[in-house]
Design a protein around this motif. Structure first.
Motif, short mmCIF file in Angstrom:
data_model
loop_
_atom_site.label_atom_id
_atom_site.label_comp_id
_atom_site.label_asym_id
_atom_site.label_seq_id
_atom_site.Cartn_x
_atom_site.Cartn_y
_atom_site.Cartn_z
N PHE A 4 -90.50 -78.85 -32.30
CA PHE A 4 -90.47 -77.43 -31.97
C PHE A 4 -91.58 -76.71 -32.71
CE2 PHE A 4 -86.17 -78.81 -31.12
CZ PHE A 4 -85.92 -78.20 -29.92
N GLU A 5 -92.16 -75.71 -32.03
CA GLU A 5 -93.17 -74.88 -32.67
C GLU A 5 -92.52 -74.03 -33.75
OE1 GLU A 5 -92.41 -73.90 -29.07
OE2 GLU A 5 -93.08 -75.95 -28.87
N THR A 6 -91.38 -73.47 -33.44
CA THR A 6 -90.62 -72.68 -34.40
C THR A 6 -89.20 -73.22 -34.40
OG1 THR A 6 -90.07 -71.07 -32.70
CG2 THR A 6 -91.97 -70.58 -34.07
N PRO A 7 -88.50 -73.11 -35.50
CA PRO A 7 -87.14 -73.66 -35.55
C PRO A 7 -86.22 -72.95 -34.57
CG PRO A 7 -87.78 -72.67 -37.66
CD PRO A 7 -88.92 -72.49 -36.73
N PRO A 8 -85.22 -73.69 -34.02
CA PRO A 8 -84.30 -73.07 -33.07
C PRO A 8 -83.36 -72.06 -33.72
CG PRO A 8 -83.70 -75.35 -33.48
CD PRO A 8 -84.98 -75.09 -34.19
N VAL A 9 -83.19 -72.12 -35.04
CA VAL A 9 -82.38 -71.13 -35.73
C VAL A 9 -83.26 -70.41 -36.73
CG1 VAL A 9 -80.44 -70.75 -37.31
CG2 VAL A 9 -80.23 -72.41 -35.46
N ASP A 10 -83.38 -69.09 -36.56
CA ASP A 10 -84.16 -68.25 -37.47
C ASP A 10 -83.16 -67.56 -38.39
OD1 ASP A 10 -85.60 -66.24 -38.75
OD2 ASP A 10 -86.77 -65.75 -36.97
N LEU A 11 -83.02 -68.09 -39.61
CA LEU A 11 -82.04 -67.55 -40.54
C LEU A 11 -82.42 -66.15 -41.01
CD1 LEU A 11 -81.13 -70.72 -42.61
CD2 LEU A 11 -79.91 -69.69 -40.70
N GLY A 14 -81.44 -64.06 -38.21
CA GLY A 14 -80.03 -64.27 -37.83
C GLY A 14 -79.87 -64.52 -36.35
N ALA A 15 -80.71 -65.44 -35.80
CA ALA A 15 -80.68 -65.69 -34.37
C ALA A 15 -80.89 -67.17 -34.06
CB ALA A 15 -81.76 -64.87 -33.67
N LEU A 16 -80.29 -67.61 -32.96
CA LEU A 16 -80.42 -68.97 -32.48
C LEU A 16 -81.13 -68.92 -31.13
CD1 LEU A 16 -78.26 -71.93 -32.41
CD2 LEU A 16 -78.29 -70.74 -30.24
N THR A 17 -82.14 -69.76 -30.94
CA THR A 17 -82.87 -69.79 -29.68
C THR A 17 -82.64 -71.12 -28.98
OG1 THR A 17 -84.56 -68.31 -30.56
CG2 THR A 17 -85.17 -69.60 -28.63
N VAL A 18 -82.24 -71.06 -27.73
CA VAL A 18 -82.02 -72.24 -26.90
C VAL A 18 -83.25 -72.41 -26.02
CG1 VAL A 18 -80.57 -73.35 -25.16
CG2 VAL A 18 -79.53 -71.88 -26.91
N ARG A 19 -83.98 -73.52 -26.20
CA ARG A 19 -85.17 -73.79 -25.40
C ARG A 19 -85.13 -75.14 -24.71
NH1 ARG A 19 -87.92 -71.38 -30.07
NH2 ARG A 19 -87.88 -73.40 -31.05
N ARG A 20 -84.38 -76.07 -25.27
CA ARG A 20 -84.35 -77.45 -24.76
C ARG A 20 -82.91 -77.95 -24.75
NH1 ARG A 20 -88.83 -79.23 -22.74
NH2 ARG A 20 -89.60 -80.88 -24.04
N THR A 21 -82.70 -79.02 -24.02
CA THR A 21 -81.41 -79.70 -24.04
C THR A 21 -81.65 -81.14 -24.47
OG1 THR A 21 -81.58 -80.43 -21.73
CG2 THR A 21 -80.52 -78.30 -22.15
N LEU A 22 -80.61 -81.76 -24.95
CA LEU A 22 -80.67 -83.17 -25.32
C LEU A 22 -79.52 -83.85 -24.60
CD1 LEU A 22 -82.15 -85.24 -27.13
CD2 LEU A 22 -80.46 -84.74 -28.90
N PRO A 46 -73.44 -64.22 -35.68
CA PRO A 46 -72.54 -63.23 -36.28
C PRO A 46 -72.58 -63.28 -37.81
CG PRO A 46 -71.29 -65.09 -35.43
CD PRO A 46 -72.73 -65.32 -35.08
N GLY A 47 -72.79 -62.13 -38.40
CA GLY A 47 -72.74 -62.04 -39.86
C GLY A 47 -73.85 -62.78 -40.57
N PRO A 48 -73.88 -62.71 -41.89
CA PRO A 48 -74.91 -63.43 -42.63
C PRO A 48 -74.64 -64.94 -42.56
CG PRO A 48 -73.40 -62.31 -44.13
CD PRO A 48 -73.01 -61.91 -42.74
N PRO A 49 -75.65 -65.70 -42.18
CA PRO A 49 -75.47 -67.14 -41.99
C PRO A 49 -75.51 -67.94 -43.30
CG PRO A 49 -77.71 -66.54 -41.42
CD PRO A 49 -77.00 -65.26 -41.79
N ALA A 50 -74.64 -67.58 -44.25
CA ALA A 50 -74.64 -68.23 -45.57
C ALA A 50 -74.44 -69.74 -45.46
CB ALA A 50 -73.57 -67.61 -46.47
N ALA A 51 -73.54 -70.17 -44.60
CA ALA A 51 -73.29 -71.62 -44.45
C ALA A 51 -74.53 -72.33 -43.92
CB ALA A 51 -72.10 -71.86 -43.54
N LEU A 52 -75.28 -71.66 -43.04
CA LEU A 52 -76.51 -72.28 -42.52
C LEU A 52 -77.59 -72.35 -43.59
CD1 LEU A 52 -76.67 -70.81 -38.91
CD2 LEU A 52 -76.15 -73.16 -39.59
#
Length: 166
Positions: A4-11, A14-22, A46-52
């Motif tokens: 990926f050019e950029t990660p699918p999760v931008d911490l 606070g966003a997740l991007t879906v671009r591909r499937t596996l 949702p909320g601060p992604p502390a776990a991520l």
């Protein structure tokens, strides 16, 4: 393996991007395109992604420990080598976690259905729920999750009663 050019999760955002499937094709895991243009989407987390953040820290430690053996895929959840997780293994892990929590067995896609039901029950506009879920049509979303509608109809009736001074 697709990088990926950029990660699918931008911490930071606070966003997740879906671009591909596996998916599995003829016994092999292969990258593919989402089913529809609507399936390509960015969804706020949702909320601060502390776990991520904590997961990313542990993953960086694994990456450093493996050095050249690490296989960069751009995925958030990977094997200890950086490769995609085997779907059957993820399914078995989900079943074990559900059993430990005293919950019934579920399919891997069931949390998506739960999220849809929660969004609709919270009064989120069906079009927003549709886009969040990556569905192609509002009608399909509403048909699939119509079991939520009776509660929404009761709430709507109550709001009308209040508005009319009843």
């Amino acid at each position: 393996m697709h990088n990926f050019e950029t990660p699918p999760v931008d911490l930071e955002a606070g966003a997740l991007t879906v671009r591909r499937t596996l998916q599995r094709v003829e016994g092999e895991l292969v990258w593919g395109e989402p089913k529809s243009q609507g399936a390509r989407r960015t969804v706020p987390l949702p909320g601060p992604p502390a776990a991520l953040w904590e997961h990313r820290r542990r993953q960086l430690e694994e990456r450093l420990a493996l050095g050249e053996a690490w296989r960069e895929t751009g995925l958030v959840f990977t094997s200890s080598m950086g490769t995609p997780l085997e779907p059957r293994r993820v399914h078995r892990l989900l079943q074990r976690l559900l059993q430990q929590a005293g919950l019934r067995s579920a399919r891997f896609r069931d949390p998506r259905h739960t999220a849809a039901s929660f969004l609709l029950a919270l009064g989120v506009h069906p079009r927003v729920a549709m886009e969040t879920l990556g569905r192609s049509q509002v009608s399909l979303t509403m048909d699939t999750y119509s079991h939520v509608l009776p509660a929404l109809q009761r709430e709507a009736a109550e709001r009308l009663r209040e508005l009319l001074g009843g």
